[in-house]
Design a protein around this motif. Structure first.
Motif, PDB file in Angstrom:
ATOM      1  N   SER A 146      30.999  81.202  89.446  1.00  0.00           N
ATOM      2  CA  SER A 146      32.411  81.727  89.311  1.00  0.00           C
ATOM      3  C   SER A 146      33.035  82.026  90.489  1.00  0.00           C
ATOM      4  N   TYR A 165      38.599  83.850  89.456  1.00  0.00           N
ATOM      5  CA  TYR A 165      39.608  83.522  88.228  1.00  0.00           C
ATOM      6  C   TYR A 165      39.000  82.346  87.333  1.00  0.00           C
ATOM      7  N   TYR A 166      37.783  81.960  87.820  1.00  0.00           N
ATOM      8  CA  TYR A 166      37.391  80.771  86.742  1.00  0.00           C
ATOM      9  C   TYR A 166      35.899  80.917  86.504  1.00  0.00           C
ATOM     10  N   ASP A 184      37.301  75.807  92.741  1.00  0.00           N
ATOM     11  CA  ASP A 184      38.814  75.667  92.759  1.00  0.00           C
ATOM     12  C   ASP A 184      39.263  76.359  94.122  1.00  0.00           C
ATOM     13  N   TYR A 189      32.674  78.605  85.516  1.00  0.00           N
ATOM     14  CA  TYR A 189      32.423  76.989  85.293  1.00  0.00           C
ATOM     15  C   TYR A 189      30.732  77.032  84.887  1.00  0.00           C
ATOM     16  N   GLU A 231      39.257  81.142  81.821  1.00  0.00           N
ATOM     17  CA  GLU A 231      39.899  81.657  83.077  1.00  0.00           C
ATOM     18  C   GLU A 231      40.245  83.005  82.916  1.00  0.00           C
ATOM     19  N   TYR A 232      40.361  83.965  84.071  1.00  0.00           N
ATOM     20  CA  TYR A 232      40.626  85.167  84.069  1.00  0.00           C
ATOM     21  C   TYR A 232      41.776  85.435  83.071  1.00  0.00           C
ATOM     22  N   THR A 238      38.598  91.005  87.372  1.00  0.00           N
ATOM     23  CA  THR A 238      38.195  89.541  87.840  1.00  0.00           C
ATOM     24  C   THR A 238      36.834  89.238  87.602  1.00  0.00           C
ATOM     25  N   THR A 286      41.315  79.217  94.165  1.00  0.00           N
ATOM     26  CA  THR A 286      41.858  80.549  94.172  1.00  0.00           C
ATOM     27  C   THR A 286      41.503  81.423  94.845  1.00  0.00           C
ATOM     28  N   VAL A 296      35.022  74.112  82.390  1.00  0.00           N
ATOM     29  CA  VAL A 296      35.711  75.393  82.438  1.00  0.00           C
ATOM     30  C   VAL A 296      35.465  76.393  81.477  1.00  0.00           C
TER      31      VAL A 296
END
Length: 588
Positions: free
Chosen positions: A304, A307-308, A283, A310, A327-328, A344, A285, A324
């Motif tokens: 990681s 925020y995500y 991502d 995987y 999500e945080y 996070t 982010t 996924v």
């Protein structure tokens, strides 16, 4: 600006084979809190526990900061030995080892990024360890990073005069080149003794591959693996527990966005060759560094961002089924005084208990996240955010290689007559709905082929990780025997269910620990050796009103207190046999 690294190894002392619990203490901390603050100290996750899950602990004896770097090691039995924090090396007495107060590094700090240093056990020498670390140098008008090899640290254990770490020689420059910052990791050679160390050449599609036998560099070569130039910024690298895969993460800047990227390679433990490069983008982010870790069975790769989280499944060597996992959730946690911080995601590290732990990277925090069942696919991996609460502040978690990886039996590199003799280790978890039922999880190493469980009540099992229910309270000696063609190993633990152990014909007192005090948003209660039938913690305010009633279990228990008003509270611990302990705490 060119960036150079110099490579340093350092030899230290202890035993070599058998237990190999080198990563059983995770010592973390940043001593930002005021000395008067109850949160002051260094955080510890101690995996050398009765039930195999970590005890949350804290100490003020280790007066050291682990900021964005640092490495440590325990002895073969899981007792903490020493740590390196980027400048000095401190032993278990909190002495600055290194022959008095001499620094390891010629400058203020050696290591500037996560995975900038690493401790490896020696080869067949049972009294040596090696420290790999980086340092910066100014070469003309260029700021350089150098990778050094420092040798001959010896650990002298003497309970009479408290002799600690001694360094025989240091500062052996091994490699000076333009090299990635951080991302130092290692994997056992197929002979079961030596180590492969991989580190990338900065802004080049190549990596250095170094073979180290615990005393000296045996071989070093450069291989062009076709990696992309962007994969040399902040990130992590990791090997799979079986040593058959290598992953490296980084951040790619594109169109004013930061993309998380990673590369996965097949790894040959015999030749050190990386091949079959696979690449994917995560991502966009805002993230300082992307973490990576493999499941214990090497089937899943976890990655990681801030925020995500995987998960990728690896099928026949190919990345598949990107999922996924989480999500945080936006959790903001108390740090100290009136300071708070985001919880996070960050670095990922596989632990001795078979779980994967994560912390908010480069942020002050007292929270960690857990993947409880990383061998499971999708949501079944049981990821829980900020489920570990620490007394002390941390900024990073340690990075460890897989110390418990043996030779590839029968391969052309199986040349040292080292056999994969099994090492036994397991954990258990009590069922929350039935106190007599337990899930047992095998964590053994070295090519185990057979499992023999004896539950101490006349029943047995041949399953790898069985579920078993006892018929009544009591003291049960549970044993696991693991076997293969080369030998066997046994680990027995006594489960004290609803009753304490007996020593010299006397019942032992139930040990408990509660901290911090004063507290703010949560309490930690440790029950090390006793398995309660139905233990409760009850909190009463100064007016005698009950404000909390919660069941607790063996191990570390987290009690949320953020909804309580400030004041003095009385803590009562009760089991089915009555009142066990009382405490007085302050919530502020």
């Amino acid at each position: 600006m060119n960036k150079f690294l110099i490579f340093v190894f350092i030899l230290l002392g202890l035993n070599y084979l058998n237990s190999q619990k080198y990563d059983f203490n995770w010592i973390m901390g940043e001593r930002t809190a005021l000395i008067k603050d109850s949160l002051d100290g260094t955080a510890i996750l101690n995996f050398n526990s009765q039930n195999g899950s970590p005890l949350i602990q804290s100490t003020k004896k280790i007066n050291t900061d682990f900021w964005y770097y640092g490495t440590l090691i325990s002895d073969m039995e899981g007792e903490f030995m020493f740590h390196f924090h980027g400048n000095f090396l401190f032993d278990y007495f909190n002495y600055k080892g290194v022959n008095g107060y001499k620094k390891i590094c010629p400058q203020e700090f050696c290591a500037y990024d996560p995975q900038s240093c690493l401790i490896l056990p020696g080869g067949m020498n049972d009294t040596s360890y090696s420290l790999l670390t980086t340092e910066s140098k100014v070469v003309g008008d260029t700021f350089a990073y150098v990778l050094n090899l420092r040798n001959n640290f010896h650990q002298l254990v003497n309970s009479t005069n408290n002799t600690g770490v001694t360094i025989v020689s240091t500062n052996n420059l091994f490699l000076s080149d333009s090299i990635d910052i951080g991302k130092i990791t290692a994997c056992r050679h197929a002979n079961g003794r030596d180590w492969w160390i991989i580190i990338g050449r900065y802004n080049k599609p190549e990596v250095y591959t170094i073979l180290f036998d615990g005393n000296k560099v045996v071989r070093s070569f450069i291989q062009n693996i076709g990696r992309i130039p962007e994969n040399q910024s902040n990130g992590y690298s990791c090997f799979s527990p079986k040593g058959n895969y290598y992953c490296s993460t980084s951040i790619k800047e594109s169109n004013n966005l930061s993309h998380g990227i990673f590369e996965l390679y097949d790894f040959d433990r015999c030749s050190g060759q990386l091949k079959n490069r696979q690449f994917d983008q995560l991502d966009t982010t805002p993230t300082i560094a992307f973490g990576c870790a493999f499941s214990p069975d090497s089937r899943f790769l976890y990655l990681s961002s801030s925020y995500y989280l995987y998960q990728y499944e690896i099928i026949d060597g190919k990345l598949s089924n990107k999922t996924v996992i989480a999500e945080y959730d936006g959790h903001i946690g108390h740090v100290f005084d009136n300071n708070t911080s985001s919880s996070t995601f960050g670095n990922l590290q596989l632990a001795p208990d078979g779980r994967i732990y994560s912390n908010p990277e480069f942020l002050q925090s007292r929270y960690m996240h857990i993947i409880n069942k990383p061998n499971k696919s999708g949501a079944a991996c049981d990821f829980i955010q900020h489920s570990v609460r620490l007394k002390s502040i941390i900024t990073t978690t340690p990075s460890f290689p897989n110390y418990r990886l043996g030779p590839i039996d029968g391969s052309i590199c199986d040349s040292l007559d080292i056999d994969n003799i099994p090492w036994c280790w397991w954990r258990y978890n009590q069922d929350t709905s039935s106190h007599l039922c337990f899930e047992f999880t095998d964590l053994s190493a070295y090519e185990v082929a057979e499992w023999y469980w004896d539950f101490g009540d006349g029943t047995q099992s041949r399953d790898t990780s069985p579920i078993h229910c006892f018929s009544k309270n009591g003291n049960y000696k549970v044993c696991l025997i693991v076997k293969n063609q080369y030998g066997s190993d046994t680990l027995c633990r006594t489960l004290n269910i609803g009753t304490t152990g007996i020593i010299n014909n006397e019942r032992q007192e139930i040990q408990t620990e509660i901290f911090p005090n004063p507290a703010r948003d949560y309490l930690i209660i440790n029950i090390p050796d006793y398995i309660p039938e139905n233990m409760k913690i009850k909190l009463f305010n100064s007016q005698g009103s009950e404000v909390l009633d919660q069941r607790i279990y063996q191990g570390s228990n987290i009690i949320d207190t953020d909804q309580l008003i400030n004041g003095i509270y009385f803590v009562y611990l009760r089991d089915m046999n009555g009142l066990l302990k009382t405490y007085k705490i302050l919530i502020e």
